[in-house]
Structures are given as C-alpha cells and as structure tokens.
Design an enzyme around this catalytic site. Structure first.
Site: not given
Length: 285
Positions: A16, A34, A57, A84, A135, A150, A154, A185
């Site tokens: 994304l 980044t 970083d 992201n 999220s 995970y 989120k 993705t």
C-alpha cells in the site's frame, strides 16, 4: 497539476505504501517516503524532483527526526503523515516468544508512536495537518486464530489514535485510523508475514489459518492497493475526515458483524452489566 500538500509516508517500498507514493506523484504532490533502504525506494519509484526517498530506522527517534527535518528543509512543510510501516506475525500466543512478540510491537506500535512524537511539533506550529495510522480489520476484530499478537498491535494503534484525535483537534490537526481488509500486496508473502521459530503442532486451528493465508489467500485478495491509495488521497482532501476508515467490502462486512455481535452480547447480559452499582442509600434525616 501541482498540489501544495506535502506527504510523509513510512513503509513505502512495497504494498500500500508504494501504491500511495506512486499515485501521489502522478497527481503532482511532493512526497517524502521512508524504508529501511533508500536504494530500494529508488528502484521501486525512480527519480523525481517531487520525491524524497529516505532510509529510516523506525526504532530510532534520531533517524526519524533527521528524515522529517530533511522533508521540511526540501519541501518547506509536512502536511499529511501516513504511518504505514508494519508487518504481519502469525502464531499462537503460546508458541510466539517474548522476543517475537515485542519485535512486532516495536515496529507496528512504537515505530508509529515515534513518528507521531517527532512530527507533531511541526504540525502544531502550522496549526494544520492530517495523520493516517494504518491499522487493519484485525485491529477492530481479533477472532483470527494465530494472529493474536498482530491483532494486539493493531488494537493498540486504534486505541491511541482515538486518543490522538481528541488531543490534536484544537490544533486543527486530523487523525484517521485506516482499517483495510485483504488487499493484493506482499503482506502475506514470506517477506512480510513472520511465523514462529518453534511452532506447536497441537494448534490445529492456528496451522489451518496460517496455511489459508499463505497458500490460498495470498495473491487472491479482493482489494486493489491502487484504489486504496486513491481513497486515502480523497479523504485527505475532504473538508472533514473520518476517525475510522474501513477499506474493502470484506472489512465493511466484518466490522458490521463485530458491531452486531457486541450489541447482542450487551443485551443478552444487560442485567449483569447494570447490576454492579452501589445500592441507593437513603439520605439521613
């Protein structure tokens, strides 16, 4: 057409993030992006006077500060921040080690907090801005076997973004939680979805869920990341912004299932829920 807003996007070398950078540049925005590798960004996006690729970083506030400073020095401002960067982690709560769990939190949660902490002085000074925290539908509903850690990262993002929206509103700054469903993705590929170093085979449901995501869902997701990117741009340009933005028909359906389930449980257990107050004490004569 050249747009005045400057975007700052983390985790932009694929998925994304990459789609968003490409769509933004095509529409004439200035974009700082980044990744862990500046060269990887350049290979993915190419060269442009409107594009600033940055090696960052996310566990280092010094690295983040340097990137934001470079963005402001080149483009004069920063207006829209998209947190992201992140990765998936599959595995039961028992089999994932403390180190595996903390590493997921370090990027998905604390990396986002680090960016917010460092960019807010700029946004406060200009009394405007918009922060998008990416999220997942897994940050709204957690009943996915094997994705507990995970989902926890989120859920944390959603919780602090709700608080953030109230904290920054008086500065003229908006905050939006983006909760995508399944988008096509590399998120479910081995490069983005980590698995336990020491799996416990007794967890049948976890192994089945893991296999489904890696072998069946991967590459067959309904969501188009380019359309998700366009949706973010549309929201960023709108006069008002949602606090919660769900993306994908699957996310829409899952969100409503969760809302209805909570409503049903509230009503089924209402008598217990409201039974916990102190009994009324008559006033003394």
């Amino acid at each position: 057409m050249k747009h005045s807003k400057v975007w700052f996007v983390t985790g932009a070398s694929k998925g994304l993030g990459l789609s968003l950078v490409q769509q933004l540049l095509a529409q004439g925005y200035n974009v700082a992006a980044t990744s862990r590798s500046k060269e990887e960004l350049i290979r993915a996006v190419g060269y442009s006077s409107s594009f600033l690729p940055l090696t960052v970083d996310l566990n280092s506030e010094t690295s983040i500060q340097k990137a934001i400073d470079e963005t402001v020095n080149l483009f004069g401002q920063v207006d829209v921040v998209v947190n992201n960067a992140g990765y998936g982690l599959a595995g039961s709560l028992e089999e994932l080690t403390d180190a595996e769990a903390r590493k997921n939190f370090d990027i998905n949660v604390f990396g986002t907090l680090n960016v917010i902490r460092r960019v807010m002085p700029y946004l406060r000074a200009q009394q405007s801005g918009h922060i998008f925290n990416i999220s997942s539908i897994g940050g709204f509903i957690g009943t996915f076997p094997g994705f507990g850690i995970y989902c926890a990262t989120k859920f944390a993002v959603e919780g602090f973004t709700e608080a953030l929206s109230a904290e920054i509103k008086s500065f003229g700054i908006k905050a939006t939680i983006v909760s995508p469903g399944y988008f096509r993705t590399q998120f479910l590929a081995a490069s983005s979805l980590n698995v336990p170093a020491h799996p416990i085979e007794a967890y049948k449901e976890v192994r089945e869920t893991q296999a489904f995501h890696q072998e069946i869902m991967n590459g067959n997701q309904l969501g188009d990341p380019d359309k998700a990117a366009l949706a973010l741009i549309q929201v960023a340009e709108a006069p008002e912004a949602p606090l919660h933005l769900f993306l994908g028909s699957d996310a829409y359906e899952l969100a409503y299932n969760k809302i209805n389930s909570v409503r049903e449980e509230l009503e089924a257990w209402k008598s217990v829920t409201i039974s916990t107050a102190f009994e009324h004490q008559p006033a003394e004569a």
